[in-house]
Write a protein that holds these residues in place. Structure first.
Motif, PDB file in Angstrom:
ATOM      1  N   TRP A 115      17.106  14.985  41.085  1.00  0.00           N
ATOM      2  CA  TRP A 115      18.157  15.919  40.671  1.00  0.00           C
ATOM      3  C   TRP A 115      17.475  17.245  40.397  1.00  0.00           C
ATOM      4  CZ3 TRP A 115      19.031  19.121  36.560  1.00  0.00           C
ATOM      5  CH2 TRP A 115      20.323  19.639  36.402  1.00  0.00           C
ATOM      6  N   PRO A 116      18.051  18.371  40.742  1.00  0.00           N
ATOM      7  CA  PRO A 116      19.313  18.583  41.426  1.00  0.00           C
ATOM      8  C   PRO A 116      19.158  18.517  42.950  1.00  0.00           C
ATOM      9  CG  PRO A 116      18.430  20.682  40.655  1.00  0.00           C
ATOM     10  CD  PRO A 116      17.477  19.621  40.202  1.00  0.00           C
ATOM     11  N   THR A 117      20.259  18.190  43.613  1.00  0.00           N
ATOM     12  CA  THR A 117      20.242  17.998  45.062  1.00  0.00           C
ATOM     13  C   THR A 117      21.532  18.535  45.687  1.00  0.00           C
ATOM     14  OG1 THR A 117      21.344  15.840  44.969  1.00  0.00           O
ATOM     15  CG2 THR A 117      18.932  15.838  44.791  1.00  0.00           C
ATOM     16  N   ILE A 118      21.519  18.645  46.999  1.00  0.00           N
ATOM     17  CA  ILE A 118      22.738  18.968  47.744  1.00  0.00           C
ATOM     18  C   ILE A 118      23.519  17.678  47.946  1.00  0.00           C
ATOM     19  CG2 ILE A 118      23.667  19.800  49.945  1.00  0.00           C
ATOM     20  CD1 ILE A 118      21.151  21.601  50.129  1.00  0.00           C
ATOM     21  N   VAL A 119      24.813  17.703  47.588  1.00  0.00           N
ATOM     22  CA  VAL A 119      25.635  16.497  47.676  1.00  0.00           C
ATOM     23  C   VAL A 119      26.780  16.620  48.674  1.00  0.00           C
ATOM     24  CG1 VAL A 119      25.053  15.736  45.361  1.00  0.00           C
ATOM     25  CG2 VAL A 119      27.062  17.201  45.702  1.00  0.00           C
ATOM     26  N   SER A 120      27.098  17.854  49.077  1.00  0.00           N
ATOM     27  CA  SER A 120      28.160  18.044  50.065  1.00  0.00           C
ATOM     28  C   SER A 120      27.757  19.170  51.010  1.00  0.00           C
ATOM     29  CB  SER A 120      29.500  18.339  49.390  1.00  0.00           C
ATOM     30  OG  SER A 120      29.395  19.402  48.468  1.00  0.00           O
ATOM     31  N   PHE A 121      28.136  19.002  52.278  1.00  0.00           N
ATOM     32  CA  PHE A 121      27.735  19.964  53.306  1.00  0.00           C
ATOM     33  C   PHE A 121      28.756  19.917  54.436  1.00  0.00           C
ATOM     34  CE2 PHE A 121      25.888  20.925  57.387  1.00  0.00           C
ATOM     35  CZ  PHE A 121      25.244  22.130  57.165  1.00  0.00           C
ATOM     36  N   ALA A 122      29.001  21.061  55.050  1.00  0.00           N
ATOM     37  CA  ALA A 122      29.877  21.088  56.222  1.00  0.00           C
ATOM     38  C   ALA A 122      29.607  22.336  57.049  1.00  0.00           C
ATOM     39  CB  ALA A 122      31.344  21.052  55.815  1.00  0.00           C
ATOM     40  N   GLU A 123      29.765  22.178  58.358  1.00  0.00           N
ATOM     41  CA  GLU A 123      29.772  23.319  59.268  1.00  0.00           C
ATOM     42  C   GLU A 123      31.203  23.522  59.747  1.00  0.00           C
ATOM     43  OE1 GLU A 123      27.518  25.064  63.240  1.00  0.00           O
ATOM     44  OE2 GLU A 123      27.591  22.893  62.962  1.00  0.00           O
ATOM     45  N   GLU A 147      32.910  17.967  47.244  1.00  0.00           N
ATOM     46  CA  GLU A 147      33.254  18.073  48.671  1.00  0.00           C
ATOM     47  C   GLU A 147      33.518  19.526  49.031  1.00  0.00           C
ATOM     48  OE1 GLU A 147      32.842  16.240  51.811  1.00  0.00           O
ATOM     49  OE2 GLU A 147      33.543  14.755  50.377  1.00  0.00           O
ATOM     50  N   VAL A 148      33.075  19.909  50.225  1.00  0.00           N
ATOM     51  CA  VAL A 148      33.429  21.198  50.821  1.00  0.00           C
ATOM     52  C   VAL A 148      33.945  20.918  52.228  1.00  0.00           C
ATOM     53  CG1 VAL A 148      31.962  22.751  49.481  1.00  0.00           C
ATOM     54  CG2 VAL A 148      31.011  21.574  51.463  1.00  0.00           C
ATOM     55  N   VAL A 149      35.127  21.456  52.555  1.00  0.00           N
ATOM     56  CA  VAL A 149      35.768  21.152  53.836  1.00  0.00           C
ATOM     57  C   VAL A 149      36.302  22.439  54.455  1.00  0.00           C
ATOM     58  CG1 VAL A 149      37.537  19.821  55.033  1.00  0.00           C
ATOM     59  CG2 VAL A 149      36.412  18.854  53.003  1.00  0.00           C
ATOM     60  N   PRO A 150      35.636  22.967  55.471  1.00  0.00           N
ATOM     61  CA  PRO A 150      36.181  24.135  56.166  1.00  0.00           C
ATOM     62  C   PRO A 150      37.433  23.750  56.955  1.00  0.00           C
ATOM     63  CG  PRO A 150      33.838  23.804  56.665  1.00  0.00           C
ATOM     64  CD  PRO A 150      34.325  22.578  55.983  1.00  0.00           C
ATOM     65  N   HIS A 161      19.847  13.366  47.468  1.00  0.00           N
ATOM     66  CA  HIS A 161      20.906  12.702  46.717  1.00  0.00           C
ATOM     67  C   HIS A 161      20.978  11.242  47.146  1.00  0.00           C
ATOM     68  CE1 HIS A 161      24.486  12.385  44.340  1.00  0.00           C
ATOM     69  NE2 HIS A 161      25.215  11.998  45.367  1.00  0.00           N
ATOM     70  N   TRP A 162      21.586  10.428  46.317  1.00  0.00           N
ATOM     71  CA  TRP A 162      21.765   9.005  46.634  1.00  0.00           C
ATOM     72  C   TRP A 162      22.415   8.829  48.002  1.00  0.00           C
ATOM     73  CZ3 TRP A 162      20.416   4.652  43.851  1.00  0.00           C
ATOM     74  CH2 TRP A 162      20.994   3.442  44.258  1.00  0.00           C
ATOM     75  N   ASP A 163      23.453   9.632  48.279  1.00  0.00           N
ATOM     76  CA  ASP A 163      24.102   9.634  49.591  1.00  0.00           C
ATOM     77  C   ASP A 163      23.897  10.997  50.235  1.00  0.00           C
ATOM     78  OD1 ASP A 163      25.269   7.019  49.527  1.00  0.00           O
ATOM     79  OD2 ASP A 163      26.708   7.777  48.080  1.00  0.00           O
ATOM     80  N   THR A 164      22.952  11.078  51.149  1.00  0.00           N
ATOM     81  CA  THR A 164      22.676  12.335  51.830  1.00  0.00           C
ATOM     82  C   THR A 164      23.863  12.713  52.716  1.00  0.00           C
ATOM     83  OG1 THR A 164      20.327  11.801  51.865  1.00  0.00           O
ATOM     84  CG2 THR A 164      21.089  13.482  53.435  1.00  0.00           C
ATOM     85  N   PRO A 165      24.346  13.959  52.621  1.00  0.00           N
ATOM     86  CA  PRO A 165      25.480  14.357  53.476  1.00  0.00           C
ATOM     87  C   PRO A 165      25.038  14.666  54.909  1.00  0.00           C
ATOM     88  CG  PRO A 165      24.863  16.157  52.021  1.00  0.00           C
ATOM     89  CD  PRO A 165      24.001  14.992  51.641  1.00  0.00           C
ATOM     90  N   LEU A 166      24.532  13.650  55.575  1.00  0.00           N
ATOM     91  CA  LEU A 166      24.100  13.767  56.973  1.00  0.00           C
ATOM     92  C   LEU A 166      25.308  14.139  57.829  1.00  0.00           C
ATOM     93  CD1 LEU A 166      21.628  13.221  58.882  1.00  0.00           C
ATOM     94  CD2 LEU A 166      22.544  10.916  59.163  1.00  0.00           C
ATOM     95  N   THR A 167      25.188  15.209  58.622  1.00  0.00           N
ATOM     96  CA  THR A 167      26.351  15.779  59.291  1.00  0.00           C
ATOM     97  C   THR A 167      26.052  16.126  60.740  1.00  0.00           C
ATOM     98  OG1 THR A 167      27.006  16.768  57.173  1.00  0.00           O
ATOM     99  CG2 THR A 167      28.067  17.625  59.161  1.00  0.00           C
TER     100      THR A 167
END
Length: 201
Positions: A112-120, A165-168, A43-49
């Protein structure tokens, strides 16, 4: 959080750099596809976490999730492709097939398609959530060994919605929040959802 010298920077399409804040040396730490595999889609902005449990662990999602246990020096793919892997030339937007678009085709988005949101989850190691730009919401409760698609459990969101967005929860292990952007489907409603059972409802 435990090594002030190490910082990470990310620019368009997964170009991830590790920076030594004392010497100003930089090295590319972008995950690469395995030999013979198709190119990764970023994605344009990788959700580096950064993992909230181990400061050496970072995640870099493309169309699959990569995990590093040594601050980006080596990577392991911990998921298959979590997107629909749809050919976007076949996608119809506002009545026009993408392959027939003549002006601003793909709007500068190279993949596209890509992962745009990620969270642990900050409450549990290895409880992972993924959102994609093609309407996938996926959860792993075992550090990526298995993944479960839960978007169909979310009421009222357009098919193919951008999972922004995904937010645990920081307080309850089973609780997760998600937001959805439907403007690409001409849906301008506000979509905010919560699950108290790992996305099952």
């Amino acid at each position: 959080p435990t090594d002030y010298r190490v910082a990470f920077s990310e620019s368009q399409d997964g170009n991830i750099v590790r920076v030594d804040r004392v010497t100003f040396e930089t090295i590319s730490v972008r995950p690469q596809p395995a030999p013979g595999e198709a190119p990764l889609r970023w994605h344009w902005d990788t959700p580096l976490t950064l993992s909230p449990h181990d400061p050496k662990v970072i995640y870099a999602p493309a169309n699959k999730v990569f995990r590093s246990a040594d601050r980006g020096l080596s990577w392991v793919a911990i998921s298959p492709d979590l997107t629909s892997n749809t050919n976007r030339n076949d996608v119809v937007t506002m009545g026009v097939k993408n392959s027939d678009t003549r002006i601003a085709r793909n709007d500068g988005i190279s993949a596209w398609p890509t992962i745009v949101s990620f969270a642990e989850s900050p409450k549990r190691v290895g409880l992972l959530y993924v959102g994609t730009d093609d309407g996938r919401l996926v959860v792993s409760r075992d550090a990526g060994k298995t993944w479960t698609q839960v978007i169909d459990n979310v009421p009222g969101v357009p098919k193919g919605v951008f999972v922004s967005e995904v937010v645990p929860s920081r307080f309850d292990e089973a609780t997760v929040y998600a937001t959805f952007d439907g403007h690409r489907q001409n849906n301008f409603d506000t979509h905010v959802s919560v699950s108290n059972d790992y996305g099952q409802t």
